[in-house]
Design a protein around this motif. Structure first.
Motif, short mmCIF file in Angstrom:
data_model
loop_
_atom_site.label_atom_id
_atom_site.label_comp_id
_atom_site.label_asym_id
_atom_site.label_seq_id
_atom_site.Cartn_x
_atom_site.Cartn_y
_atom_site.Cartn_z
N ARG A 1 -3.24 3.34 -1.19
CA ARG A 1 -2.34 4.32 -0.91
C ARG A 1 -1.44 4.81 -2.17
NH1 ARG A 1 3.21 1.47 0.82
NH2 ARG A 1 3.41 0.60 -1.40
N TYR A 2 -1.83 3.69 -3.65
CA TYR A 2 -1.45 4.07 -4.38
C TYR A 2 -2.31 5.41 -5.04
CZ TYR A 2 2.06 4.53 -8.21
OH TYR A 2 3.38 4.81 -8.76
N PHE B 1 -6.32 -2.36 -1.06
CA PHE B 1 -5.14 -1.48 -0.03
C PHE B 1 -4.05 -0.86 -0.94
CE2 PHE B 1 -7.06 -3.01 4.49
CZ PHE B 1 -7.96 -2.10 4.46
N LEU C 1 2.48 1.23 7.36
CA LEU C 1 1.46 -0.31 6.45
C LEU C 1 2.18 -0.86 5.92
CD1 LEU C 1 -1.62 2.58 5.45
CD2 LEU C 1 -1.99 0.75 7.37
N THR C 2 3.53 -0.55 5.55
CA THR C 2 3.82 -1.57 4.75
C THR C 2 4.21 -2.53 5.72
OG1 THR C 2 4.45 0.25 2.50
CG2 THR C 2 5.50 -1.59 2.76
N ILE D 1 2.74 5.39 6.01
CA ILE D 1 2.25 4.83 5.11
C ILE D 1 3.60 3.67 5.12
CG2 ILE D 1 3.77 4.56 2.90
CD1 ILE D 1 1.82 7.38 2.56
#
Ligand code: NAG
Ligand code: NAG
Ligand code: NAG
Ligand code: NAG
Ligand code: NAG
Ligand code: NAG
Ligand code: NAG
Length: 649
Positions: free
Chosen positions: A615-616, A611, A575-576, A572
């Motif tokens: 993700r959320y 996205f 990805l950010t 995660i």
């Protein structure tokens, strides 16, 4: 709308040119066909041709098809050829072709071509405009259904057809015809190729040199022929590499043509600005592509800094289009440029419109980006609504998420708007749109930085996770306002300082239709601002993200839950960082990226909002599951803490 009108106009012009072209072809070249009704005894083709411009007589009787007259420029020949054919047949089709420019006369009879006069170069004065003279009817044997250019003259049996010609300047007429046609340059090269000459061939509209490559051709450098009005030091020169000669043929001819007059190449929608003339290269009966060693064409021209080699796009012969790919530009000095090209067609030096690099498949990329942005806009709206509705909306995590969602929403919105507003053509509107887009980009970067930073604070528990809310707003929305305002102020106050404005991205397959957008310009000041602000901020975000990641991982590695969650955590966070960098990268440079990366980049970037939403939801799902598992367990609080960490990263 305008595009539509333009294409309709193009279509009408093309149709007119086609019709005119058909009519014009009838003028110069001559073609007479018919059916020869003959006996079943032996047959022959008799001819007697002389120079001059009087009359040609095509006659036939039981045993002989005869062509005679004086219409040629240089060819004087007479003979008789016996014809072999099926004795049971009592009639045969025939055609007579006369190409006055080439002094070429061919008779096609019983399916075979007999060249009565061979071409020896292009003729200046020639006999053309053949019109019907006296004809003579016959009883039994002769010519049935005589026709010129497909129009029947007589259906009955004729013994003799006569045509009278006019002497004209053939080269001039040919150049006129070529300049009316969209494939005029092709016409010229074809005629030169057919002229059967080696060496120099001159036309009023073009000068050619025909070179024969023989066995063991080792490459050749030479200066092109040019009209006298061109100064000798301005004439282009060409280097033909040895690989141009195909191994399968013992000899092959190359035609190198210099067009000093650009009218042949500047019709239709094209308003390309060419420096100097155009050079056309072609090899007989071959299409040359992907040469291992390039053809080199060296142009001399008036000094100009922004120039680039272009080549004619042969795939679209209805339109004048120049392409950048396939040729490499070597700037030797201010007034000389060498083009190294891996294929053969027409080449020229184009003065470029501001933009240096070109993008392949720009249309597809624009489309992908637009679709992705639209999806992102919707996703952002959904996510924002959800973030406001759910429990815990007052927490700082939720606040940072909302900030990022708003920033990405604005970024997509302005990105879509910028393409549209650039076409409005108002400079002020474009400057404002460009600065808004810039603002949205900076804001997105700032909020990303804060996501990372907030996570870091939480895990390290430095401030016990309570920072005043206004700090987030100030950095996320205020700092970008400050930066953009400074740039605007500089532009406002400075003399001749332009930072925002219309920027063009040139597709490589159609140089004349660049994609316009409002963004930072490409001059020195803008580039400086771009490097300091955009690249600087991006560097800060990425490097601080990496440092914090390192610190956090070191810290939580020893906690009991780490093994369970580290994969999710790292992915995660990764990805950010990826998302943050891609947007920034896109604005760094369009040039050197490979096509695949460019496509991936456009897809990932434009779908960022989408996205973010995915993700959320994934995180929420994980959290719920985890909560139900860990209910009542003693390590619950620790897990809870880790999951909060996910959510924030
Ligand atoms: C040729 O035509 C004549 C009449 O015109 C006929 O008598 C003769 O048989 C024909 N010959 C052949 C080989 O067909
Ligand atoms: C046919 O025409 C040729 C020349 O035009 C002539 O020499 C020949 O005698 C003619 N043959 C007949 C059968 O009339
Ligand atoms: C040509 O031959 C066809 C049969 O093959 C015949 O019907 C016709 O009458 C012949 N014409 C002449 C002019 O001999
Ligand atoms: C004969 O020459 C004409 C004119 O150049 C051409 O159109 C035709 O295809 C040729 N026919 C054959 C069988 O070579
Ligand atoms: C001549 O043209 C007419 C009409 O096109 C056709 O019917 C006839 O068969 C033709 N004659 C010959 C000998 O080709
Ligand atoms: C180029 O050709 C066109 C059409 O043939 C003619 O009108 C024009 O004057 C020519 N230009 C030059 C510079 O020779
Ligand atoms: C380059 O050519 C273009 C168009 O011909 C012209 O507007 C520009 O001023 C030229 N630049 C230089 C540096 O000569």
């Amino acid at each position: 709308m305008e595009q539509n009108l333009k294409s309709v106009r193009m279509w009408i012009i093309t149709c007119l040119l086609f019709i005119l072209g058909q009519a014009m072809e009838n003028d110069r070249d001559f073609k007479m066909c018919g059916t020869w009704r003959h006996g079943n005894a032996s047959r022959n083709l008799k001819y007697d041709l002389k120079t001059g411009c009087k009359e040609i007589e095509i006659s036939a009787n039981e045993s002989t098809l005869s062509i005679q007259g004086s219409i040629t420029a240089t060819c004087t020949r007479s003979s008789s050829i016996p014809l072999k054919s099926n004795p049971l047949q009592n009639q045969s089709d025939f055609c007579v072709f006369w190409e006055p420019l080439l002094d070429l006369l061919i008779v096609q009879v019983i399916g075979k071509n007999h060249t009565l006069c061979e071409s020896h170069g292009l003729q200046g004065t020639c006999c053309t405009d053949l019109s019907q003279g006296n004809h003579k009817t016959a009883a039994l044997y002769g010519i049935v259904n005589g026709s010129t250019h497909g129009d029947i003259i007589r259906y009955g049996v004729m013994e003799v057809y006569r045509f009278r010609g006019d002497s004209i300047n053939c080269k001039e007429k040919f150049c006129d015809e070529a300049s009316q046609k969209h494939s005029g340059a092709n016409m010229i090269e074809e005629a030169v190729m057919k002229s059967n000459k080696i060496g120099r061939v001159d036309l009023p509209c073009a000068q050619s040199r025909i070179i024969e490559m023989e066995e063991g051709f080792t490459g050749l450098r030479f200066t092109l022929p040019a009209p006298r009005i061109v100064a000798p030091n301005m004439i282009p020169s060409v280097y033909l590499p040895s690989c141009l000669k195909s191994q399968s043929r013992s000899t092959s001819k190359v035609v190198c043509t210099y067009y000093q007059n650009k009218t042949l190449f500047q019709r239709g929608s094209s308003d390309a600005d060419l420096l100097g003339g155009i050079v056309g290269l072609s090899v007989e009966n071959e299409i040359i592509k992907n040469l291992p060693e390039p053809v080199r064409i060296s142009f001399h021209h008036s000094p100009n800094h922004s120039r680039s080699c272009v080549s004619w796009d042969t795939r679209r012969d209805n339109e004048v289009t120049w392409r950048y790919d396939g040729c490499e530009t070597v700037k030797i000095h201010d007034t000389e440029t060498e083009c190294c090209c891996n294929h053969l067609t027409y080449f020229a030096i184009l003065v470029q419109v501001e933009q240096k690099t070109t993008v392949r498949h720009l249309q597809a990329l624009t489309f992908i980006t637009a679709v992705g942005c639209a999806m992102s806009l919707v996703s952002c709206l959904v996510l924002f609504y959800w973030l406001c509705k759910r429990r815990g909306k007052k927490t700082q995590i939720s606040l940072v998420h909302r900030g990022l969602v708003v920033a990405i929403f604005l970024l997509c919105l302005f990105f879509i708007l910028t393409g549209t507003l650039a076409n409005v053509g108002n400079e002020i509107v474009c400057k404002i749109t460009g600065s808004l887009l810039h603002y949205a980009l900076l804001s997105t970067l700032c909020w990303m930085a804060m996501e990372v930073f907030h996570t870091f604070l939480l895990i390290r528990k430095v401030f016990n996770s309570t920072l005043p809310t206004w700090i987030f707003y100030l950095v996320g929305f205020g700092l970008p306002v400050l930066l953009v305002s400074i740039l605007f102020l500089i532009e406002w106050l400075g003399v001749d300082v332009d930072i925002y404005g219309e920027r063009m991205i040139v597709p490589s397959d159609d140089v004349n239709n660049p994609y316009r957008m409002c963004w930072m310009l490409e001059n020195d000041n803008s580039l400086l601002a771009h490097y300091i602000i955009n690249v600087g901020l991006l560097a800060v975000v990425v490097s601080s993200g990496a440092v914090m990641l390192f610190l956090v991982v070191r810290e939580i590695r020893n906690r009991p839950d780490w093994k369970k969650i580290h994969v999710a955590f790292l992915s995660i966070w990764g990805l950010t960082c990826l998302f943050g960098t891609t947007w920034g990268l896109g604005f760094l440079d369009f040039g050197p990226m490979s096509e695949t990366i460019l496509f991936l980049f456009c897809i990932i970037n434009s779908l960022q909002g989408f996205f973010l939403m995915l993700r959320y939801y994934a995180l929420e799902g994980m959290k719920k599951k985890d909560r139900s598992i860990s209910d009542g367990s003693s390590s619950g609080s620790s897990k809870q803490h880790m999951l909060q960490t996910h959510e924030k990263s």
